[in-house]
Design an enzyme around this catalytic site. Structure first.
Site, mmCIF file in Angstrom:
data_model
loop_
_atom_site.group_PDB
_atom_site.id
_atom_site.type_symbol
_atom_site.label_atom_id
_atom_site.label_comp_id
_atom_site.label_asym_id
_atom_site.label_seq_id
_atom_site.Cartn_x
_atom_site.Cartn_y
_atom_site.Cartn_z
ATOM 1 N N THR A 131 0.837 -1.203 0.000
ATOM 2 C CA THR A 131 0.000 0.000 0.000
ATOM 3 C C THR A 131 0.871 1.253 0.000
ATOM 4 O O THR A 131 0.694 2.156 -0.825
ATOM 5 C CB THR A 131 -0.927 -0.020 1.237
ATOM 6 O OG1 THR A 131 -1.792 -1.160 1.105
ATOM 7 C CG2 THR A 131 -1.753 1.245 1.354
ATOM 8 N N ASN A 178 -5.476 -9.277 -8.160
ATOM 9 C CA ASN A 178 -5.656 -9.989 -6.896
ATOM 10 C C ASN A 178 -6.954 -10.786 -6.821
ATOM 11 O O ASN A 178 -7.033 -11.793 -6.129
ATOM 12 C CB ASN A 178 -5.567 -9.014 -5.717
ATOM 13 C CG ASN A 178 -6.276 -7.711 -5.972
ATOM 14 O OD1 ASN A 178 -5.994 -7.006 -6.940
ATOM 15 N ND2 ASN A 178 -7.232 -7.370 -5.113
ATOM 16 N N GLN A 220 0.921 -9.268 -6.444
ATOM 17 C CA GLN A 220 0.370 -10.632 -6.523
ATOM 18 C C GLN A 220 1.207 -11.552 -7.400
ATOM 19 O O GLN A 220 1.118 -12.765 -7.278
ATOM 20 C CB GLN A 220 -1.081 -10.593 -7.033
ATOM 21 C CG GLN A 220 -2.072 -10.024 -6.045
ATOM 22 C CD GLN A 220 -2.272 -10.904 -4.805
ATOM 23 O OE1 GLN A 220 -1.923 -12.079 -4.779
ATOM 24 N NE2 GLN A 220 -2.829 -10.316 -3.756
ATOM 25 N N ALA A 250 5.899 -8.121 1.046
ATOM 26 C CA ALA A 250 6.522 -9.337 1.591
ATOM 27 C C ALA A 250 5.512 -10.440 1.870
ATOM 28 O O ALA A 250 5.770 -11.618 1.607
ATOM 29 C CB ALA A 250 7.273 -8.986 2.880
ATOM 30 N N HIS A 251 4.337 -10.060 2.408
ATOM 31 C CA HIS A 251 3.464 -11.127 2.947
ATOM 32 C C HIS A 251 2.730 -11.924 1.882
ATOM 33 O O HIS A 251 2.076 -12.917 2.203
ATOM 34 C CB HIS A 251 2.489 -10.566 3.991
ATOM 35 C CG HIS A 251 1.377 -9.705 3.486
ATOM 36 N ND1 HIS A 251 0.070 -10.133 3.476
ATOM 37 C CD2 HIS A 251 1.364 -8.453 3.005
ATOM 38 C CE1 HIS A 251 -0.705 -9.148 3.021
ATOM 39 N NE2 HIS A 251 0.058 -8.118 2.726
ATOM 40 N N THR A 273 13.303 4.748 11.005
ATOM 41 C CA THR A 273 14.169 3.588 11.236
ATOM 42 C C THR A 273 13.559 2.365 10.565
ATOM 43 O O THR A 273 12.372 2.090 10.715
ATOM 44 C CB THR A 273 14.341 3.353 12.751
ATOM 45 O OG1 THR A 273 14.923 4.539 13.299
ATOM 46 C CG2 THR A 273 15.236 2.167 13.041
ATOM 47 N N CYS A 297 -13.017 -6.550 1.097
ATOM 48 C CA CYS A 297 -12.186 -5.356 1.242
ATOM 49 C C CYS A 297 -11.473 -5.446 2.574
ATOM 50 O O CYS A 297 -11.713 -6.338 3.371
ATOM 51 C CB CYS A 297 -12.980 -4.068 1.071
ATOM 52 S SG CYS A 297 -13.901 -3.588 2.491
HETATM 53 N N1 PLP Z 1 -1.539 -4.445 -4.445
HETATM 54 C C1 PLP Z 1 -2.179 -5.603 -4.616
HETATM 55 C C2 PLP Z 1 -2.445 -6.097 -6.012
HETATM 56 C C3 PLP Z 1 -2.620 -6.354 -3.522
HETATM 57 O O1 PLP Z 1 -3.274 -7.502 -3.721
HETATM 58 C C4 PLP Z 1 -2.374 -5.851 -2.221
HETATM 59 C C5 PLP Z 1 -2.862 -6.578 -1.030
HETATM 60 O O2 PLP Z 1 -3.826 -7.297 -1.079
HETATM 61 C C6 PLP Z 1 -1.680 -4.637 -2.090
HETATM 62 C C7 PLP Z 1 -1.277 -3.962 -3.213
HETATM 63 C C8 PLP Z 1 -1.389 -4.054 -0.739
HETATM 64 O O3 PLP Z 1 -0.279 -4.680 -0.135
HETATM 65 P P1 PLP Z 1 -0.078 -4.607 1.441
HETATM 66 O O4 PLP Z 1 -1.076 -5.547 2.051
HETATM 67 O O5 PLP Z 1 1.345 -5.055 1.655
HETATM 68 O O6 PLP Z 1 -0.272 -3.188 1.853
#
Ligand code: PLP
Length: 370
Positions: A72, A140, A168, A189-190, A226, A313
Protein backbone atom coordinates in the site's frame (compact mmCIF):
# COMPACT_ATOMS: atom_id res chain seq x y z
CA UNK A 1 -13.64 -28.77 14.41
CA UNK A 2 -13.10 -29.72 10.76
CA UNK A 3 -9.52 -29.67 9.40
CA UNK A 4 -8.44 -26.27 8.18
CA UNK A 5 -8.01 -25.85 4.43
CA UNK A 6 -6.43 -22.45 3.90
CA UNK A 7 -7.24 -21.28 0.38
CA UNK A 8 -6.85 -17.53 0.75
CA UNK A 9 -3.21 -17.09 -0.24
CA UNK A 10 -3.85 -13.93 -2.25
CA UNK A 11 -4.93 -12.29 1.02
CA UNK A 12 -1.76 -13.43 2.76
CA UNK A 13 0.61 -16.38 2.52
CA UNK A 14 1.98 -18.23 5.54
CA UNK A 15 5.38 -17.11 6.76
CA UNK A 16 8.04 -19.31 5.17
CA UNK A 17 10.00 -21.22 7.85
CA UNK A 18 13.28 -19.82 6.50
CA UNK A 19 11.91 -16.27 6.94
CA UNK A 20 10.65 -17.05 10.44
CA UNK A 21 14.09 -18.39 11.46
CA UNK A 22 15.92 -15.36 10.02
CA UNK A 23 13.48 -12.99 11.75
CA UNK A 24 13.78 -14.68 15.08
CA UNK A 25 17.57 -14.38 14.85
CA UNK A 26 17.19 -10.69 13.93
CA UNK A 27 14.81 -10.06 16.85
CA UNK A 28 17.46 -11.31 19.25
CA UNK A 29 19.95 -8.69 18.04
CA UNK A 30 20.21 -5.01 18.80
CA UNK A 31 21.39 -2.34 16.40
CA UNK A 32 20.10 0.57 14.36
CA UNK A 33 21.39 0.47 10.76
CA UNK A 34 22.10 4.21 11.02
CA UNK A 35 24.43 3.85 14.02
CA UNK A 36 28.15 3.96 13.34
CA UNK A 37 29.27 1.50 16.05
CA UNK A 38 29.71 -2.22 15.57
CA UNK A 39 26.10 -3.23 16.32
CA UNK A 40 24.94 -0.51 13.95
CA UNK A 41 27.30 -1.69 11.23
CA UNK A 42 26.09 -5.28 11.67
CA UNK A 43 22.49 -4.13 11.36
CA UNK A 44 23.41 -2.15 8.21
CA UNK A 45 25.07 -5.23 6.70
CA UNK A 46 21.96 -7.33 7.38
CA UNK A 47 19.74 -4.60 5.90
CA UNK A 48 21.82 -4.37 2.74
CA UNK A 49 21.95 -8.17 2.38
CA UNK A 50 18.14 -8.25 2.48
CA UNK A 51 18.00 -5.40 -0.04
CA UNK A 52 20.19 -7.42 -2.41
CA UNK A 53 17.87 -10.45 -2.00
CA UNK A 54 14.77 -8.41 -2.85
CA UNK A 55 16.57 -6.72 -5.75
CA UNK A 56 17.58 -10.13 -7.15
CA UNK A 57 13.93 -11.26 -7.21
CA UNK A 58 13.13 -8.61 -9.82
CA UNK A 59 16.54 -8.27 -11.51
CA UNK A 60 17.52 -4.79 -10.33
CA UNK A 61 20.45 -3.21 -8.49
CA UNK A 62 20.06 -3.13 -4.69
CA UNK A 63 20.21 0.68 -4.66
CA UNK A 64 16.92 0.75 -6.57
CA UNK A 65 15.01 -0.91 -3.70
CA UNK A 66 13.24 1.38 -1.21
CA UNK A 67 11.78 -0.50 1.76
CA UNK A 68 8.30 0.54 2.86
CA UNK A 69 5.62 -0.65 5.27
CA UNK A 70 3.99 -2.75 2.53
CA UNK A 71 2.48 -2.72 -0.93
CA UNK A 72 0.00 0.00 0.00
CA UNK A 73 2.70 2.48 0.98
CA UNK A 74 4.84 1.56 -2.03
CA UNK A 75 1.90 2.29 -4.34
CA UNK A 76 1.30 5.64 -2.66
CA UNK A 77 4.97 6.54 -2.96
CA UNK A 78 5.08 5.59 -6.64
CA UNK A 79 1.98 7.55 -7.56
CA UNK A 80 2.52 10.60 -5.39
CA UNK A 81 6.28 10.88 -5.19
CA UNK A 82 7.03 11.90 -8.76
CA UNK A 83 5.77 15.46 -8.80
CA UNK A 84 2.96 16.92 -10.84
CA UNK A 85 2.04 14.32 -13.44
CA UNK A 86 -1.23 13.23 -14.97
CA UNK A 87 -1.82 9.74 -13.57
CA UNK A 88 -3.57 7.00 -15.57
CA UNK A 89 -4.54 3.81 -13.74
CA UNK A 90 -6.28 0.69 -14.96
CA UNK A 91 -9.85 0.08 -13.82
CA UNK A 92 -8.83 -3.12 -11.99
CA UNK A 93 -6.06 -1.77 -9.75
CA UNK A 94 -5.93 -2.39 -6.03
CA UNK A 95 -7.61 0.24 -3.83
CA UNK A 96 -4.20 1.51 -2.72
CA UNK A 97 -3.60 2.65 -6.31
CA UNK A 98 -7.09 4.05 -6.91
CA UNK A 99 -7.08 5.96 -3.66
CA UNK A 100 -3.55 7.31 -4.02
CA UNK A 101 -4.74 9.56 -6.84
CA UNK A 102 -8.53 9.83 -6.76
CA UNK A 103 -8.67 12.05 -9.85
CA UNK A 104 -6.57 9.71 -12.01
CA UNK A 105 -7.85 8.84 -15.47
CA UNK A 106 -9.16 5.28 -15.74
CA UNK A 107 -7.87 2.89 -18.39
CA UNK A 108 -10.69 0.43 -19.17
CA UNK A 109 -10.33 -3.34 -19.40
CA UNK A 110 -11.94 -5.67 -21.93
CA UNK A 111 -14.71 -8.08 -20.90
CA UNK A 112 -11.98 -10.71 -20.57
CA UNK A 113 -10.34 -8.64 -17.84
CA UNK A 114 -7.30 -7.49 -19.81
CA UNK A 115 -6.38 -3.83 -20.05
CA UNK A 116 -7.47 -2.14 -23.29
CA UNK A 117 -4.16 -1.07 -24.85
CA UNK A 118 -5.81 0.98 -27.60
CA UNK A 119 -7.70 2.95 -24.99
CA UNK A 120 -4.46 3.48 -23.07
CA UNK A 121 -2.77 4.81 -26.18
CA UNK A 122 -5.69 7.14 -26.90
CA UNK A 123 -5.63 8.48 -23.33
CA UNK A 124 -1.89 9.07 -23.54
CA UNK A 125 -2.16 10.77 -26.93
CA UNK A 126 -4.77 13.19 -25.57
CA UNK A 127 -2.63 14.13 -22.57
CA UNK A 128 -0.69 17.38 -22.66
CA UNK A 129 0.96 16.97 -19.23
CA UNK A 130 3.75 14.45 -18.49
CA UNK A 131 1.98 11.27 -17.54
CA UNK A 132 2.46 8.30 -15.21
CA UNK A 133 0.71 5.02 -16.05
CA UNK A 134 -0.02 2.38 -13.40
CA UNK A 135 -0.90 -1.18 -14.38
CA UNK A 136 -0.70 -4.25 -12.16
CA UNK A 137 1.02 -7.43 -13.32
CA UNK A 138 -1.62 -9.83 -11.97
CA UNK A 139 -5.00 -9.05 -10.52
CA UNK A 140 -5.66 -9.99 -6.90
CA UNK A 141 -9.28 -11.08 -7.44
CA UNK A 142 -9.15 -12.94 -10.75
CA UNK A 143 -5.43 -13.63 -11.15
CA UNK A 144 -5.61 -12.29 -14.71
CA UNK A 145 -2.16 -11.33 -16.00
CA UNK A 146 -1.86 -7.99 -17.74
CA UNK A 147 0.20 -7.13 -20.84
CA UNK A 148 2.57 -4.99 -18.81
CA UNK A 149 5.53 -4.95 -21.24
CA UNK A 150 3.28 -3.77 -24.10
CA UNK A 151 1.66 -1.13 -21.91
CA UNK A 152 5.09 0.09 -20.74
CA UNK A 153 6.23 0.39 -24.35
CA UNK A 154 3.17 2.47 -25.21
CA UNK A 155 3.74 4.67 -22.18
CA UNK A 156 7.40 5.25 -22.99
CA UNK A 157 6.62 5.97 -26.64
CA UNK A 158 4.44 8.83 -25.33
CA UNK A 159 7.15 9.98 -22.88
CA UNK A 160 5.18 8.74 -19.87
CA UNK A 161 6.58 6.87 -16.87
CA UNK A 162 5.32 3.41 -16.01
CA UNK A 163 4.53 1.87 -12.62
CA UNK A 164 3.67 -1.79 -12.10
CA UNK A 165 2.07 -3.22 -8.96
CA UNK A 166 3.60 -6.70 -8.95
CA UNK A 167 2.39 -7.59 -5.45
CA UNK A 168 0.37 -10.63 -6.52
CA UNK A 169 2.74 -11.82 -9.24
CA UNK A 170 6.08 -11.69 -7.41
CA UNK A 171 7.03 -15.09 -6.07
CA UNK A 172 4.45 -16.81 -8.28
CA UNK A 173 5.77 -15.80 -11.71
CA UNK A 174 9.17 -14.60 -12.89
CA UNK A 175 9.23 -10.81 -12.50
CA UNK A 176 12.07 -9.10 -14.31
CA UNK A 177 12.23 -5.32 -14.37
CA UNK A 178 13.98 -5.15 -17.74
CA UNK A 179 11.50 -7.54 -19.39
CA UNK A 180 8.55 -5.60 -17.98
CA UNK A 181 10.06 -2.24 -18.89
CA UNK A 182 8.68 -0.69 -15.68
CA UNK A 183 10.21 2.43 -14.12
CA UNK A 184 8.71 1.56 -10.75
CA UNK A 185 7.60 -1.77 -9.25
CA UNK A 186 5.64 -2.42 -6.06
CA UNK A 187 6.30 -5.52 -3.96
CA UNK A 188 4.83 -6.81 -0.70
CA UNK A 189 6.52 -9.34 1.59
CA UNK A 190 3.46 -11.13 2.95
CA UNK A 191 2.21 -12.32 -0.42
CA UNK A 192 5.36 -14.36 -1.01
CA UNK A 193 6.04 -15.83 2.41
CA UNK A 194 7.54 -12.88 4.25
CA UNK A 195 5.94 -11.01 7.15
CA UNK A 196 3.02 -8.59 6.94
CA UNK A 197 3.81 -4.88 7.12
CA UNK A 198 6.88 -4.82 4.87
CA UNK A 199 7.16 -4.04 1.18
CA UNK A 200 9.32 -2.26 -1.32
CA UNK A 201 9.16 0.17 -4.18
CA UNK A 202 11.71 -0.49 -6.89
CA UNK A 203 12.68 2.83 -8.43
CA UNK A 204 14.71 3.26 -11.59
CA UNK A 205 17.97 5.14 -10.84
CA UNK A 206 17.05 7.82 -13.38
CA UNK A 207 14.06 8.95 -11.30
CA UNK A 208 14.02 11.45 -8.50
CA UNK A 209 11.48 10.36 -5.93
CA UNK A 210 10.22 12.81 -3.31
CA UNK A 211 9.68 11.13 0.06
CA UNK A 212 6.13 11.17 1.39
CA UNK A 213 7.34 10.32 4.88
CA UNK A 214 10.02 12.78 5.92
CA UNK A 215 12.34 12.93 8.90
CA UNK A 216 15.64 11.06 8.88
CA UNK A 217 17.48 10.41 5.66
CA UNK A 218 16.89 6.65 5.62
CA UNK A 219 16.49 4.79 2.33
CA UNK A 220 18.65 7.43 0.59
CA UNK A 221 16.19 10.14 1.52
CA UNK A 222 13.29 8.36 -0.16
CA UNK A 223 11.52 7.04 2.95
CA UNK A 224 12.30 8.33 6.42
CA UNK A 225 12.07 6.29 9.60
CA UNK A 226 14.17 3.59 11.24
CA UNK A 227 13.89 0.53 9.06
CA UNK A 228 11.84 -2.47 10.24
CA UNK A 229 14.94 -4.63 10.25
CA UNK A 230 13.47 -8.00 11.38
CA UNK A 231 10.64 -7.56 8.87
CA UNK A 232 13.01 -6.59 6.08
CA UNK A 233 15.26 -9.57 6.86
CA UNK A 234 12.19 -11.82 6.69
CA UNK A 235 11.25 -10.21 3.37
CA UNK A 236 14.74 -10.70 1.93
CA UNK A 237 14.84 -14.34 3.02
CA UNK A 238 11.35 -15.04 1.66
CA UNK A 239 12.23 -13.33 -1.63
CA UNK A 240 15.33 -15.51 -2.01
CA UNK A 241 13.38 -18.69 -1.25
CA UNK A 242 10.44 -17.70 -3.46
CA UNK A 243 12.72 -16.79 -6.36
CA UNK A 244 14.33 -20.22 -6.19
CA UNK A 245 11.02 -22.06 -5.94
CA UNK A 246 8.90 -20.61 -8.72
CA UNK A 247 8.81 -24.16 -10.08
CA UNK A 248 6.51 -25.14 -7.18
CA UNK A 249 3.71 -23.32 -8.96
CA UNK A 250 3.48 -25.96 -11.68
CA UNK A 251 2.01 -28.33 -9.08
CA UNK A 252 -0.12 -25.52 -7.63
CA UNK A 253 -1.59 -24.89 -11.09
CA UNK A 254 -2.50 -28.57 -11.44
CA UNK A 255 -4.35 -28.47 -8.11
CA UNK A 256 -6.11 -25.23 -9.08
CA UNK A 257 -7.16 -26.74 -12.41
CA UNK A 258 -8.38 -29.85 -10.63
CA UNK A 259 -10.45 -27.72 -8.24
CA UNK A 260 -11.91 -25.79 -11.16
CA UNK A 261 -12.77 -28.98 -13.09
CA UNK A 262 -14.50 -30.56 -10.10
CA UNK A 263 -16.44 -27.44 -9.12
CA UNK A 264 -17.60 -27.02 -12.72
CA UNK A 265 -18.72 -30.66 -12.73
CA UNK A 266 -20.91 -29.88 -9.73
CA UNK A 267 -22.21 -26.64 -11.24
CA UNK A 268 -21.62 -26.47 -15.01
CA UNK A 269 -23.28 -23.05 -15.11
CA UNK A 270 -20.77 -21.54 -12.64
CA UNK A 271 -18.82 -18.72 -14.32
CA UNK A 272 -15.03 -18.80 -13.96
CA UNK A 273 -13.49 -15.37 -14.45
CA UNK A 274 -10.25 -15.34 -16.40
CA UNK A 275 -10.34 -18.94 -17.61
CA UNK A 276 -9.67 -17.94 -21.23
CA UNK A 277 -6.71 -15.61 -20.68
CA UNK A 278 -3.34 -16.02 -18.91
CA UNK A 279 -3.92 -16.23 -15.17
CA UNK A 280 -1.87 -16.68 -12.01
CA UNK A 281 -1.31 -20.41 -11.43
CA UNK A 282 -2.89 -20.29 -7.97
CA UNK A 283 -6.08 -18.27 -8.41
CA UNK A 284 -9.63 -19.34 -9.16
CA UNK A 285 -12.42 -16.74 -9.16
CA UNK A 286 -15.81 -18.34 -9.69
CA UNK A 287 -19.46 -17.79 -8.90
CA UNK A 288 -22.26 -19.97 -7.59
CA UNK A 289 -25.17 -18.40 -9.46
CA UNK A 290 -27.84 -17.02 -7.18
CA UNK A 291 -25.88 -17.59 -3.95
CA UNK A 292 -24.26 -14.56 -2.35
CA UNK A 293 -20.50 -14.71 -1.96
CA UNK A 294 -20.91 -14.04 1.77
CA UNK A 295 -23.12 -17.13 2.11
CA UNK A 296 -20.50 -19.23 0.34
CA UNK A 297 -17.63 -17.82 2.39
CA UNK A 298 -19.50 -18.51 5.65
CA UNK A 299 -20.62 -22.02 4.66
CA UNK A 300 -17.09 -22.89 3.58
CA UNK A 301 -15.67 -21.43 6.79
CA UNK A 302 -18.00 -23.60 8.86
CA UNK A 303 -16.61 -26.56 6.94
CA UNK A 304 -13.04 -25.43 7.70
CA UNK A 305 -12.33 -24.00 4.24
CA UNK A 306 -11.01 -20.44 4.10
CA UNK A 307 -11.57 -18.40 0.94
CA UNK A 308 -12.49 -14.78 0.20
CA UNK A 309 -15.40 -13.16 -1.50
CA UNK A 310 -14.30 -11.93 -4.93
CA UNK A 311 -14.28 -8.43 -3.56
CA UNK A 312 -13.40 -8.73 0.10
CA UNK A 313 -12.19 -5.36 1.24
CA UNK A 314 -9.65 -4.66 3.93
CA UNK A 315 -12.27 -4.02 6.62
CA UNK A 316 -13.47 -7.59 6.15
CA UNK A 317 -16.79 -6.41 4.76
CA UNK A 318 -18.09 -7.39 1.39
CA UNK A 319 -18.72 -4.81 -1.26
CA UNK A 320 -19.30 -4.87 -4.98
CA UNK A 321 -16.31 -5.98 -7.01
CA UNK A 322 -14.93 -3.09 -9.02
CA UNK A 323 -12.81 -5.59 -10.92
CA UNK A 324 -15.75 -7.69 -12.14
CA UNK A 325 -17.78 -4.52 -12.73
CA UNK A 326 -14.97 -3.17 -14.92
CA UNK A 327 -15.16 -6.44 -16.91
CA UNK A 328 -18.86 -5.79 -17.49
CA UNK A 329 -20.08 -8.61 -15.23
CA UNK A 330 -23.66 -7.80 -14.12
CA UNK A 331 -23.86 -6.80 -10.44
CA UNK A 332 -26.14 -9.71 -9.49
CA UNK A 333 -23.68 -12.19 -10.97
CA UNK A 334 -20.62 -10.50 -9.47
CA UNK A 335 -22.17 -10.72 -6.00
CA UNK A 336 -21.85 -14.49 -6.11
CA UNK A 337 -18.13 -14.58 -7.00
CA UNK A 338 -15.63 -16.06 -4.57
CA UNK A 339 -11.85 -16.14 -4.80
CA UNK A 340 -10.06 -19.39 -4.09
CA UNK A 341 -6.29 -19.00 -3.94
CA UNK A 342 -3.74 -21.74 -3.37
CA UNK A 343 -0.06 -21.83 -2.44
CA UNK A 344 3.03 -23.94 -2.08
CA UNK A 345 1.73 -25.99 0.83
CA UNK A 346 -1.77 -26.62 -0.56
CA UNK A 347 -2.43 -30.38 -0.73
CA UNK A 348 -5.05 -32.43 -2.59
CA UNK A 349 -6.99 -32.94 0.68
CA UNK A 350 -7.56 -29.16 0.83
CA UNK A 351 -9.18 -29.32 -2.60
CA UNK A 352 -11.29 -32.35 -1.56
CA UNK A 353 -12.52 -30.37 1.45
CA UNK A 354 -13.35 -27.36 -0.72
CA UNK A 355 -15.18 -29.39 -3.36
CA UNK A 356 -17.14 -31.32 -0.75
CA UNK A 357 -18.27 -28.20 1.17
CA UNK A 358 -19.08 -26.16 -1.95
CA UNK A 359 -20.99 -29.13 -3.39
CA UNK A 360 -23.06 -29.53 -0.21
CA UNK A 361 -24.00 -25.85 -0.27
CA UNK A 362 -24.81 -26.01 -3.98
CA UNK A 363 -27.10 -29.04 -3.49
CA UNK A 364 -28.81 -27.36 -0.53
CA UNK A 365 -29.49 -24.13 -2.39
CA UNK A 366 -30.78 -26.03 -5.42
CA UNK A 367 -33.05 -28.16 -3.22
CA UNK A 368 -34.48 -24.94 -1.71
CA UNK A 369 -34.97 -23.45 -5.16
CA UNK A 370 -36.80 -26.58 -6.41
N1 PLP B 1 -1.54 -4.44 -4.44
C1 PLP B 1 -2.18 -5.60 -4.62
C2 PLP B 1 -2.44 -6.10 -6.01
C3 PLP B 1 -2.62 -6.35 -3.52
O1 PLP B 1 -3.27 -7.50 -3.72
C4 PLP B 1 -2.37 -5.85 -2.22
C5 PLP B 1 -2.86 -6.58 -1.03
O2 PLP B 1 -3.83 -7.30 -1.08
C6 PLP B 1 -1.68 -4.64 -2.09
C7 PLP B 1 -1.28 -3.96 -3.21
C8 PLP B 1 -1.39 -4.05 -0.74
O3 PLP B 1 -0.28 -4.68 -0.14
P1 PLP B 1 -0.08 -4.61 1.44
O4 PLP B 1 -1.08 -5.55 2.05
O5 PLP B 1 1.34 -5.05 1.65
O6 PLP B 1 -0.27 -3.19 1.85
Amino acid sequence: MPCAAYLDWNATAPLRPEAAAAMSDALARCGNPSSVHRFGREARRALEAARAQVAALVGVAPAEVVFTSGGTEANQLALRGLGDRRVLVSAIEHDSVHQAVPDAATIPVTPRGVVDLDALDRLLAAEARPALVSLMLANNETGIIQPVAEAARLAHARSALFHCDAVQAAGKLPVDRAALGADLITLSAHKLGGPQGVGALVVSPALHLTALQTGGGQERGRRAGTENLPGIIGFGTAAAVAGGRLGDYAAVALLRDEAERRLKTIAPEAPVYGDDVPRLPNTLCLGMPGVAASTQVMALDLAGVMVSAGAACSSGKLRRSLVLEAMGVPAAEAESAIRISLGWSTVPADIDQLVEAWGVLYARTRAHAA
